[in-house]
Design an enzyme around this catalytic site. Structure first.
Site, mmCIF file in Angstrom:
data_model
loop_
_atom_site.group_PDB
_atom_site.id
_atom_site.type_symbol
_atom_site.label_atom_id
_atom_site.label_comp_id
_atom_site.label_asym_id
_atom_site.label_seq_id
_atom_site.Cartn_x
_atom_site.Cartn_y
_atom_site.Cartn_z
ATOM 1 C CG ASN A 176 -2.783 -11.461 -0.520
ATOM 2 O OD1 ASN A 176 -2.924 -12.410 0.243
ATOM 3 N ND2 ASN A 176 -2.951 -10.200 -0.131
ATOM 4 C CG HIS A 206 0.312 -12.048 4.254
ATOM 5 N ND1 HIS A 206 -0.511 -12.995 3.688
ATOM 6 C CD2 HIS A 206 -0.190 -10.839 3.885
ATOM 7 C CE1 HIS A 206 -1.459 -12.372 3.018
ATOM 8 N NE2 HIS A 206 -1.287 -11.068 3.119
ATOM 9 C CB CYS A 208 -3.453 -10.850 5.486
ATOM 10 S SG CYS A 208 -4.283 -10.283 4.008
HETATM 11 O O1 UT7 Z 1 -2.835 -8.705 2.066
HETATM 12 C C1 UT7 Z 1 -3.498 -7.596 2.595
HETATM 13 C C2 UT7 Z 1 -2.592 -6.461 2.744
HETATM 14 N N1 UT7 Z 1 -2.421 -5.808 1.474
HETATM 15 C C3 UT7 Z 1 -1.260 -5.264 1.193
HETATM 16 O O2 UT7 Z 1 -0.334 -5.387 1.949
HETATM 17 C C4 UT7 Z 1 -1.153 -4.471 -0.081
HETATM 18 C C5 UT7 Z 1 -0.358 -3.222 0.165
HETATM 19 N N2 UT7 Z 1 -0.332 -2.309 -0.956
HETATM 20 C C6 UT7 Z 1 0.257 -2.609 -2.144
HETATM 21 O O3 UT7 Z 1 0.732 -3.706 -2.333
HETATM 22 C C7 UT7 Z 1 0.338 -1.530 -3.195
HETATM 23 O O4 UT7 Z 1 -0.095 -0.317 -2.653
HETATM 24 C C8 UT7 Z 1 -0.459 -1.849 -4.489
HETATM 25 C C9 UT7 Z 1 0.219 -2.949 -5.269
HETATM 26 C C10 UT7 Z 1 -1.872 -2.274 -4.171
HETATM 27 C C11 UT7 Z 1 -0.509 -0.613 -5.378
HETATM 28 O O5 UT7 Z 1 0.815 -0.198 -5.717
HETATM 29 P P1 UT7 Z 1 1.273 1.323 -5.507
HETATM 30 O O6 UT7 Z 1 2.653 1.370 -5.980
HETATM 31 O O7 UT7 Z 1 1.028 1.695 -4.081
HETATM 32 O O8 UT7 Z 1 0.329 2.097 -6.502
HETATM 33 P P2 UT7 Z 1 -0.746 3.229 -6.175
HETATM 34 O O9 UT7 Z 1 -1.955 2.663 -5.535
HETATM 35 O O10 UT7 Z 1 -0.083 4.381 -5.502
HETATM 36 O O11 UT7 Z 1 -1.133 3.681 -7.631
HETATM 37 C C12 UT7 Z 1 -0.171 4.235 -8.541
HETATM 38 C C13 UT7 Z 1 -0.813 4.352 -9.907
HETATM 39 C C14 UT7 Z 1 -2.187 5.033 -9.867
HETATM 40 O O12 UT7 Z 1 -2.329 5.770 -11.066
HETATM 41 P P3 UT7 Z 1 -2.052 7.360 -11.093
HETATM 42 O O13 UT7 Z 1 -2.990 7.963 -10.108
HETATM 43 O O14 UT7 Z 1 -0.624 7.522 -10.706
HETATM 44 O O15 UT7 Z 1 -2.341 7.722 -12.516
HETATM 45 C C15 UT7 Z 1 -3.160 3.877 -9.891
HETATM 46 O O16 UT7 Z 1 -4.412 4.225 -10.420
HETATM 47 O O17 UT7 Z 1 -1.052 3.057 -10.447
HETATM 48 C C16 UT7 Z 1 -2.442 2.918 -10.805
HETATM 49 N N3 UT7 Z 1 -2.835 1.527 -10.598
HETATM 50 C C17 UT7 Z 1 -2.754 0.604 -11.568
HETATM 51 N N4 UT7 Z 1 -2.353 0.684 -12.853
HETATM 52 C C18 UT7 Z 1 -2.396 -0.450 -13.583
HETATM 53 C C19 UT7 Z 1 -3.321 0.948 -9.478
HETATM 54 N N5 UT7 Z 1 -3.540 -0.350 -9.705
HETATM 55 C C20 UT7 Z 1 -3.197 -0.595 -10.997
HETATM 56 C C21 UT7 Z 1 -3.212 -1.728 -11.803
HETATM 57 N N6 UT7 Z 1 -2.789 -1.624 -13.077
HETATM 58 N N7 UT7 Z 1 -3.610 -2.936 -11.337
#
Ligand code: UT7
Length: 334
Positions: free
Chosen positions: A291, A261, A116
């Site tokens: 992204n 980004h 990125c």
């Molecule tokens: O470009 C490279 C750099 N990348 C980034 O900068 C990305 C940085 N991270 C993020 O943008 C976020 O962490 C994400 C968008 C990837 C994830 O969002 P989050 O608010 O951090 O969610 P999380 O990973 O803490 O997950 C929360 C819940 C989990 O379920 P439980 O354990 O609470 O039941 C995940 O399994 O959301 C669930 N989850 C989803 N649910 C539906 C994770 N991905 C999804 C999904 N759809 N796509």
């Protein structure tokens, strides 16, 4: 006289097929929803390739950038190609693009693998190449084909919903007298977090390049510790933006346009608020591009120009963070 460099023109390419969240919602194995994706990332849709390769997309973006710069392909002295999703393991996409753009003219081509931050690393290098007199006109291009290498199951849904395909290009050349051009850059890496966002297989680090078991376990798909990446991204983007402002003797108030980004709209909103940059100075495209990794910043440049928000002599801050971890920022006059 001191040589200065500036961006002479930008171009972009997005595949025709736009994939809205509702389409991903239909993939039962993913167990995702439009509501979740929009709420957590701000993304509504992304584009996926049909038959195009990353090099094909880079070719179209580069042609558009060359045209916008009022140049022809003959004016380009060097290619820097940033991508984490090359057409082939080797040689790099730069060579394939050299062939498409220049045929028998053997222009040098360098591939940059900084994910990125790839565009920012490449821009910094292009600036140095022009300032040093090594080259007069450098093509910097970022292109990614993510859609072919994503895990469309629940296991990979966190990564899969954020990525999209696309390309963006910028022509870096000599700034005319009186134009201040590029002012400064900051680049960093912290490899202890490599496995927080990576594609582990295939590799040359372990006993086997890849095994059937690895494939069955889906270890050839990208993996991310999302929350950890999010936390580091905001902190480091603020830090490196301030570093570049201090280094160049500018303040946040001097900035006209900020292009981050595009990994998550929430990251950009939080970073802008921590930097005390008003929202109207920030241009985001993630809502409809997702992204596109090394392509996000040049795509944002094109969009900012299209919206009339990026004008001659505006002071622009570019900033990004990604796998590695790597991050960077650049400050330049448009
Ligand atoms: O470009 C490279 C750099 N990348 C980034 O900068 C990305 C940085 N991270 C993020 O943008 C976020 O962490 C994400 C968008 C990837 C994830 O969002 P989050 O608010 O951090 O969610 P999380 O990973 O803490 O997950 C929360 C819940 C989990 O379920 P439980 O354990 O609470 O039941 C995940 O399994 O959301 C669930 N989850 C989803 N649910 C539906 C994770 N991905 C999804 C999904 N759809 N796509």
């Amino acid at each position: 006289m001191t040589r200065k460099s500036r961006i002479l023109g930008v171009g972009m390419y997005l595949p025709e097929r736009s994939v809205p969240n509702t389409e991903l919602e239909q993939i039962k194995s993913m167990e995702t929803s439009d509501e979740w994706i929009q709420q957590r990332t701000g993304i509504q849709a992304r584009h996926y390739v049909s038959t195009e390769t990353g090099t094909d997309m880079a070719y179209h973006a580069s042609k558009a950038a060359i045209e916008r710069a009022n140049l022809t392909a003959d004016d380009i002295d060097f290619i820097i190609f940033a991508t984490l999703s090359p057409d082939h393991y080797f040689p790099g996409n730069g060579c394939f693009l050299q062939d498409q753009l220049f045929g028998d003219r053997p222009v040098g081509a360098l591939d940059v693998r900084n994910q990125c931050s790839g565009f920012l690393y490449s821009l910094t290098l292009a600036d140095s190449l022009v300032k040093s007199g090594q080259y007069n006109t450098v093509l910097v291009v970022g292109a990614e084909v993510h859609s072919r290498g994503l895990d469309y199951t629940k296991k990979g849904r966190d990564v899969t919903v954020i990525f999209g395909d696309g390309a963006g290009a910028a022509i870096v050349g000599l700034a005319p007298d009186g134009h201040q051009g590029m002012l400064g850059h900051g680049l960093h890496s912290e490899g202890k977090y490599a496995s927080a966002l990576w594609l582990e297989y295939p590799n040359n680090a372990y006993d086997f390049f890849i095994t059937h078991e690895n494939l069955d376990a889906g270890l050839h798909y990208p993996k991310m510790q999302g929350r950890l990446v999010f936390k580091h991204a905001t902190r480091r983007m603020v830090e490196v933006s301030n570093e570049v402002l201090t280094k160049t003797g500018k303040t946040v108030d001097d900035i006209d346009v900020v292009l981050f980004h595009q990994a998550n709209l929430r990251i950009n909103q939080m970073t802008a608020s921590m930097l005390k940059v008003p929202e109207e100075k920030v241009v985001n495209t993630i809502q409809w591009t997702g992204n596109t990794t090394a392509a996000t910043i040049p795509i944002c440049m094109c969009e900012a120009v299209r919206q009339g928000k990026l004008k001659e002599n505006d002071l622009v801050l570019l900033c990004g963070f990604g796998a590695g971890f790597t991050w960077g920022a650049s400050l330049l006059y448009w």
